[in-house]
Design a protein around this motif. Structure first.
Motif, PDB file in Angstrom:
ATOM      1  N   ARG A 111       0.578  -1.056  -0.073  1.00  0.00           N
ATOM      2  CA  ARG A 111       0.105  -0.090   0.039  1.00  0.00           C
ATOM      3  C   ARG A 111       0.846   1.181  -0.034  1.00  0.00           C
ATOM      4  N   GLU A 112       1.838   1.187   0.736  1.00  0.00           N
ATOM      5  CA  GLU A 112       2.690   2.420   0.753  1.00  0.00           C
ATOM      6  C   GLU A 112       3.749   2.754  -0.202  1.00  0.00           C
ATOM      7  N   GLY A 116       7.581   2.014  -8.879  1.00  0.00           N
ATOM      8  CA  GLY A 116       9.053   2.142  -9.026  1.00  0.00           C
ATOM      9  C   GLY A 116       9.870   1.699  -8.014  1.00  0.00           C
ATOM     10  N   ASP A 117       9.377   2.049  -6.880  1.00  0.00           N
ATOM     11  CA  ASP A 117       9.968   1.377  -5.677  1.00  0.00           C
ATOM     12  C   ASP A 117       9.895  -0.041  -5.733  1.00  0.00           C
ATOM     13  N   LEU A 118       8.925  -0.477  -5.836  1.00  0.00           N
ATOM     14  CA  LEU A 118       8.535  -2.041  -5.762  1.00  0.00           C
ATOM     15  C   LEU A 118       9.754  -2.512  -6.697  1.00  0.00           C
ATOM     16  N   TYR A 119       9.572  -1.949  -8.006  1.00  0.00           N
ATOM     17  CA  TYR A 119      10.527  -2.631  -9.228  1.00  0.00           C
ATOM     18  C   TYR A 119      12.042  -2.519  -8.401  1.00  0.00           C
ATOM     19  N   ASP A 121      13.201  -2.562  -5.457  1.00  0.00           N
ATOM     20  CA  ASP A 121      13.355  -3.560  -4.420  1.00  0.00           C
ATOM     21  C   ASP A 121      13.300  -4.742  -5.020  1.00  0.00           C
ATOM     22  N   ALA A 122      12.534  -5.217  -5.845  1.00  0.00           N
ATOM     23  CA  ALA A 122      12.541  -6.408  -6.502  1.00  0.00           C
ATOM     24  C   ALA A 122      13.824  -7.032  -7.144  1.00  0.00           C
ATOM     25  N   ASN A 123      14.289  -5.720  -7.757  1.00  0.00           N
ATOM     26  CA  ASN A 123      15.525  -5.914  -8.600  1.00  0.00           C
ATOM     27  C   ASN A 123      16.875  -6.132  -7.449  1.00  0.00           C
ATOM     28  N   ARG A 124      16.858  -5.498  -6.772  1.00  0.00           N
ATOM     29  CA  ARG A 124      17.946  -5.255  -5.658  1.00  0.00           C
ATOM     30  C   ARG A 124      17.953  -6.747  -5.076  1.00  0.00           C
ATOM     31  N   PHE A 125      16.616  -7.278  -4.676  1.00  0.00           N
ATOM     32  CA  PHE A 125      16.591  -8.585  -3.791  1.00  0.00           C
ATOM     33  C   PHE A 125      16.968  -9.651  -4.957  1.00  0.00           C
TER      34      PHE A 125
END
Length: 172
Positions: A111-112, A116-119, A121-125
């Motif tokens: 939600r928060e 772009g941030d999700l992308y 974060d997923a890329n970093r993970f």
């Protein structure tokens, strides 16, 4: 305006007489082509921007739906954990509470955060833990395949048509 004498009508034009009109025509054609190219490029950019915006809106909607579903599932799991705890199953209730907390945390995270941030974060993970990321994607693929297979309607078959003539009660 005087007409040229008939003897000059059949004479070929000199290079200076023919070069000027064709050079002007070629330049006009180039300018027209540049204008058309610029207009097409602008229209393509506008269409791309509209498509990207629709895609962002769709992804935002789906992200919100996923967050709501995870939150609902976490709440249901927490209720189940409370029921298990009241029945004396503290060990199982503890695991259920941990899962519920993780689901609610993930729901809040979705939600928060922006897309772009999700992308990122997923890329970093995925870069830090490729084996976990690939394993998770494999499991998601299996789950999606099972879901699609389960939601596919079964074909109607007439078993009496599959039986040989002497075993079929409908055929005499």
């Amino acid at each position: 305006m005087s007409n040229p004498p008939p003897s000059q009508l059949n004479e070929p034009r000199t290079a200076t007489q023919t070069a000027r009109p064709s050079a002007e025509t070629a330049e006009e054609a180039r300018e027209a082509a540049c204008e058309v190219r610029a207009e097409l490029k602008q229209q393509a950019c506008e269409a791309r921007d509209r498509t990207l915006e629709r895609g962002r809106q769709f992804a935002e909607e789906r992200k919100g739906i996923a967050a709501e579903e995870l939150g609902s599932f976490g709440s249901a799991l927490r209720s189940a954990a409370e029921s298990l705890e009241s029945d004396g199953e503290e060990a199982v209730a503890g695991y259920a509470n941990m899962c519920a907390a993780q689901l609610e945390s993930t729901s809040h995270y979705l939600r928060e955060r922006r897309l772009g941030d999700l992308y990122h974060d997923a890329n970093r993970f995925a870069r830090k833990h490729p084996e976990i990321f690939l394993g998770g994607m494999f499991l998601v693929g299996i789950a999606a395949a099972r879901f699609l297979k389960a939601s596919e309607p079964e074909p109607e078959t007439n078993y009496s048509d599959a039986l040989p003539r002497d075993m079929n009660p409908d055929r005499s």
